[in-house]
Design a protein around this motif. Structure first.
Motif, PDB file in Angstrom:
ATOM      1  N   ILE A   7     -60.021  23.367  75.876  1.00 38.85           N
ATOM      2  CA  ILE A   7     -60.193  24.390  74.843  1.00 38.85           C
ATOM      3  C   ILE A   7     -58.984  24.310  73.920  1.00 38.85           C
ATOM      4  N   ASP A   8     -59.207  24.330  72.608  1.00 37.59           N
ATOM      5  CA  ASP A   8     -58.110  24.369  71.644  1.00 37.59           C
ATOM      6  C   ASP A   8     -57.979  25.776  71.076  1.00 37.59           C
ATOM      7  N   ILE A   9     -56.751  26.282  71.048  1.00 38.00           N
ATOM      8  CA  ILE A   9     -56.434  27.520  70.353  1.00 38.00           C
ATOM      9  C   ILE A   9     -55.476  27.129  69.226  1.00 38.00           C
ATOM     10  N   VAL A  10     -55.850  27.453  67.988  1.00 36.23           N
ATOM     11  CA  VAL A  10     -55.085  27.049  66.808  1.00 36.23           C
ATOM     12  C   VAL A  10     -54.474  28.294  66.164  1.00 36.23           C
ATOM     13  N   PHE A  11     -53.159  28.269  65.947  1.00 33.60           N
ATOM     14  CA  PHE A  11     -52.433  29.333  65.253  1.00 33.60           C
ATOM     15  C   PHE A  11     -51.969  28.753  63.913  1.00 33.60           C
ATOM     16  N   VAL A  55     -57.758  30.554  65.814  1.00 38.63           N
ATOM     17  CA  VAL A  55     -59.095  30.007  66.043  1.00 38.63           C
ATOM     18  C   VAL A  55     -59.222  29.513  67.480  1.00 38.63           C
ATOM     19  N   HIS A  56     -60.355  29.801  68.092  1.00 36.49           N
ATOM     20  CA  HIS A  56     -60.702  29.304  69.428  1.00 36.49           C
ATOM     21  C   HIS A  56     -61.769  28.226  69.248  1.00 36.49           C
ATOM     22  N   ILE A  57     -61.476  27.002  69.704  1.00 35.56           N
ATOM     23  CA  ILE A  57     -62.440  25.901  69.642  1.00 35.56           C
ATOM     24  C   ILE A  57     -62.866  25.589  71.074  1.00 35.56           C
ATOM     25  N   LEU A  78     -52.531  25.077  71.008  1.00 35.76           N
ATOM     26  CA  LEU A  78     -52.444  25.308  72.445  1.00 35.76           C
ATOM     27  C   LEU A  78     -53.684  24.708  73.077  1.00 35.76           C
ATOM     28  N   LYS A  79     -53.520  23.824  74.047  1.00 35.45           N
ATOM     29  CA  LYS A  79     -54.631  23.185  74.744  1.00 35.45           C
ATOM     30  C   LYS A  79     -54.723  23.769  76.150  1.00 35.45           C
ATOM     31  N   ILE A  80     -55.924  24.250  76.504  1.00 28.59           N
ATOM     32  CA  ILE A  80     -56.131  24.901  77.798  1.00 28.59           C
ATOM     33  C   ILE A  80     -57.258  24.200  78.534  1.00 28.59           C
ATOM     34  N   PRO A  81     -57.083  23.849  79.813  1.00 28.42           N
ATOM     35  CA  PRO A  81     -58.200  23.262  80.573  1.00 28.42           C
ATOM     36  C   PRO A  81     -59.372  24.235  80.607  1.00 28.42           C
ATOM     37  N   ALA A  82     -60.579  23.715  80.410  1.00 28.30           N
ATOM     38  CA  ALA A  82     -61.773  24.555  80.342  1.00 28.30           C
ATOM     39  C   ALA A  82     -62.200  25.067  81.719  1.00 28.30           C
ATOM     40  N   SER A  83     -61.787  24.413  82.780  1.00 31.27           N
ATOM     41  CA  SER A  83     -62.202  24.881  84.110  1.00 31.27           C
ATOM     42  C   SER A  83     -61.055  25.418  84.910  1.00 31.27           C
TER      43      SER A  83
END
Length: 83
Positions: A7-11, A55-57, A78-83
């Protein structure tokens, strides 16, 4: 690009641009496990972005940032593992 398990979170820090979400990726090629890039996105939704936007991608959604000629666009990702 597309990340199948990230998951990408963009600021957005400054400047302006457009986020393209979804559509069909042309020139698709795999760059790693679950990571894909392309030469462009055909279709998809366009969203204008500017300073202060967040933004949440979701994982698995192709996306691209477009910056008008002569303009700039800076962001923190910010990159977050989806699981």
């Amino acid at each position: 690009e597309q990340h199948d398990a990230i998951i990408d979170i963009v600021f957005v820090q400054s400047g302006e641009g457009t986020l393209v979400l979804g559509g069909t990726m042309a020139g698709r090629r795999t760059t790693g496990a679950g990571e894909t890039v392309g030469t462009r996105l055909d279709g998809g939704e366009r969203h204008a972005l500017g300073a202060g936007d967040i933004v949440h991608i979701p994982a698995g959604i192709p996306h691209s940032f477009l910056v008008p000629s002569g303009k700039h666009f800076t962001y923190v990702l910010l990159k977050i593992p989806a699981s």
